[in-house]
Design a protein around this motif. Structure first.
Motif, PDB file in Angstrom:
ATOM      1  N   PRO A 103       0.817  -1.228   0.000  1.00 52.26           N
ATOM      2  CA  PRO A 103       0.000   0.000   0.000  1.00 52.26           C
ATOM      3  C   PRO A 103       0.846   1.272   0.000  1.00 52.26           C
ATOM      4  O   PRO A 103       0.493   2.256  -0.637  1.00 52.26           O
ATOM      5  N   ARG A 104       1.976   1.245   0.737  1.00 54.78           N
ATOM      6  CA  ARG A 104       2.842   2.420   0.807  1.00 54.78           C
ATOM      7  C   ARG A 104       4.158   2.069   0.122  1.00 54.78           C
ATOM      8  O   ARG A 104       4.946   1.280   0.625  1.00 54.78           O
ATOM      9  N   ARG A 105       4.381   2.676  -1.019  1.00 53.18           N
ATOM     10  CA  ARG A 105       5.540   2.325  -1.849  1.00 53.18           C
ATOM     11  C   ARG A 105       6.713   3.217  -1.485  1.00 53.18           C
ATOM     12  O   ARG A 105       6.701   4.411  -1.783  1.00 53.18           O
ATOM     13  N   ARG A 106       7.721   2.632  -0.867  1.00 52.21           N
ATOM     14  CA  ARG A 106       8.880   3.387  -0.423  1.00 52.21           C
ATOM     15  C   ARG A 106      10.155   2.691  -0.881  1.00 52.21           C
ATOM     16  O   ARG A 106      10.179   1.474  -1.079  1.00 52.21           O
ATOM     17  N   VAL A 107      11.223   3.474  -0.986  1.00 50.01           N
ATOM     18  CA  VAL A 107      12.523   2.916  -1.369  1.00 50.01           C
ATOM     19  C   VAL A 107      12.969   1.885  -0.353  1.00 50.01           C
ATOM     20  O   VAL A 107      13.604   0.876  -0.692  1.00 50.01           O
ATOM     21  N   ALA A 108      12.631   2.104   0.915  1.00 52.78           N
ATOM     22  CA  ALA A 108      13.041   1.183   1.975  1.00 52.78           C
ATOM     23  C   ALA A 108      12.452  -0.211   1.796  1.00 52.78           C
ATOM     24  O   ALA A 108      12.950  -1.187   2.385  1.00 52.78           O
ATOM     25  N   GLN A 109      11.402  -0.325   0.981  1.00 54.44           N
ATOM     26  CA  GLN A 109      10.773  -1.627   0.766  1.00 54.44           C
ATOM     27  C   GLN A 109      11.503  -2.478  -0.264  1.00 54.44           C
ATOM     28  O   GLN A 109      11.176  -3.654  -0.432  1.00 54.44           O
ATOM     29  N   ILE A 110      12.476  -1.909  -0.949  1.00 57.30           N
ATOM     30  CA  ILE A 110      13.188  -2.660  -1.984  1.00 57.30           C
ATOM     31  C   ILE A 110      13.936  -3.848  -1.377  1.00 57.30           C
ATOM     32  O   ILE A 110      13.921  -4.954  -1.918  1.00 57.30           O
ATOM     33  N   GLY A 111      14.586  -3.622  -0.229  1.00 56.40           N
ATOM     34  CA  GLY A 111      15.324  -4.707   0.426  1.00 56.40           C
ATOM     35  C   GLY A 111      14.438  -5.879   0.797  1.00 56.40           C
ATOM     36  O   GLY A 111      14.713  -7.033   0.393  1.00 56.40           O
ATOM     37  N   PRO A 112      13.346  -5.656   1.540  1.00 52.94           N
ATOM     38  CA  PRO A 112      12.436  -6.760   1.843  1.00 52.94           C
ATOM     39  C   PRO A 112      11.828  -7.397   0.596  1.00 52.94           C
ATOM     40  O   PRO A 112      11.629  -8.620   0.551  1.00 52.94           O
ATOM     41  N   ALA A 113      11.538  -6.577  -0.425  1.00 52.50           N
ATOM     42  CA  ALA A 113      10.973  -7.122  -1.668  1.00 52.50           C
ATOM     43  C   ALA A 113      11.975  -8.055  -2.345  1.00 52.50           C
ATOM     44  O   ALA A 113      11.613  -9.135  -2.837  1.00 52.50           O
ATOM     45  N   LEU A 114      13.246  -7.663  -2.367  1.00 52.74           N
ATOM     46  CA  LEU A 114      14.284  -8.510  -2.956  1.00 52.74           C
ATOM     47  C   LEU A 114      14.414  -9.811  -2.187  1.00 52.74           C
ATOM     48  O   LEU A 114      14.543 -10.891  -2.782  1.00 52.74           O
ATOM     49  N   ALA A 115      14.369  -9.728  -0.847  1.00 53.54           N
ATOM     50  CA  ALA A 115      14.460 -10.938  -0.030  1.00 53.54           C
ATOM     51  C   ALA A 115      13.299 -11.890  -0.322  1.00 53.54           C
ATOM     52  O   ALA A 115      13.482 -13.110  -0.406  1.00 53.54           O
ATOM     53  N   THR A 116      12.098 -11.337  -0.511  1.00 50.40           N
ATOM     54  CA  THR A 116      10.929 -12.159  -0.814  1.00 50.40           C
ATOM     55  C   THR A 116      11.055 -12.812  -2.183  1.00 50.40           C
ATOM     56  O   THR A 116      10.717 -13.989  -2.361  1.00 50.40           O
ATOM     57  N   VAL A 117      11.555 -12.050  -3.158  1.00 55.15           N
ATOM     58  CA  VAL A 117      11.759 -12.612  -4.498  1.00 55.15           C
ATOM     59  C   VAL A 117      12.754 -13.758  -4.453  1.00 55.15           C
ATOM     60  O   VAL A 117      12.538 -14.821  -5.055  1.00 55.15           O
TER      61      VAL A 117
END
Length: 236
Positions: free
Chosen positions: A143-157
């Motif tokens: 819901p809230r798109r932030r640069v800080a979410q890139i790290g967790p998103a990469l880990a999930t991928v």
């Protein structure tokens, strides 16, 4: 020039993909069948673009939110297991297809030519772009798109999607190598030729099929359970 029959077949296949894309585009935005998970709108559009009418049928069966909402009682998941496998593969395939399109066009613009350079350079670009798009999709899922979410998103991928993407891409690259070296007669395959994109369609479909056992295994192990459950809840 490639043989006339091959050019005609390539244009016909691409045209079928565009028509399929238009059908789902109209159903989504003109008829108002919007996806509760917004990135799935891109996923289905990309899937029908390279798979064609077969993917339109899958969309009608498992992709439209209204279809899902009346498929099963409220106490049960609305997609059967095979529906979850297909939708997760569509998402993986969208990463790979967009990665292939973006990377190949970018390499062509900067002067990369598969006829004069190692094919692995293009494959590396395709693979890295597919992973980057998977990460971006994860970020835009939130819901809230932030640069800080890139790290967790990469880990999930890496945890959930990297294996499926890798299998998908290995099959795609194997087919493209055969297409460049053996299958298609005539001049080298380049992005300015419809035959190049026709070969890409075949490779992406082959990758989709090859990744089915991996996605089924992941769902069986519960690795994608959170995504499946969220999609079902959102469609209710």
């Amino acid at each position: 020039m490639h043989p006339t029959w091959l050019l005609a077949l390539s244009w016909a296949s691409l045209a079928v993909g565009v028509v399929s894309f238009t059908i789902v585009l109209a159903d989504t935005y003109l008829r108002g069948h919007r996806q509760p998970v917004k990135v799935m709108e891109i996923v289905w559009l990309v899937t029908v673009l390279y798979v064609g009418p077969a993917a339109v049928r899958l969309y009608w069966r498992w992709g439209r939110p209204e279809t899902l909402s009346r498929r099963r009682p409220e106490s049960q998941l609305r997609r059967p297991r095979r529906g979850h496998i297909v939708t997760q593969l569509c998402r993986c395939g969208a990463h790979c297809a967009l990665g292939f399109i973006v990377a190949e066009v970018a390499l062509y613009v900067v002067g990369f030519d598969a006829a004069h350079h190692a094919l692995w350079v293009g494959y590396a670009g395709d693979y890295l772009m597919a992973v980057a798009i998977a990460v971006l999709f994860r970020v835009f899922d939130e819901p809230r798109r932030r640069v800080a979410q890139i790290g967790p998103a990469l880990a999930t991928v890496v945890k959930i999607e990297l294996l499926t993407i890798t299998v998908f891409e290995v099959v795609l690259f194997g087919w493209l190598t055969l297409a460049h070296e053996m299958v298609f007669p005539g001049p080298p395959l380049r992005p300015d030729s419809p035959t190049f994109w026709f070969a890409g369609q075949i490779g992406l479909i082959a990758g989709f099929v090859a990744a089915v056992p991996v996605a089924a295994w992941q769902i069986g192990r519960g690795l994608r359970a959170r995504e499946a459950g969220r999609a079902d809840v959102a469609s209710g």
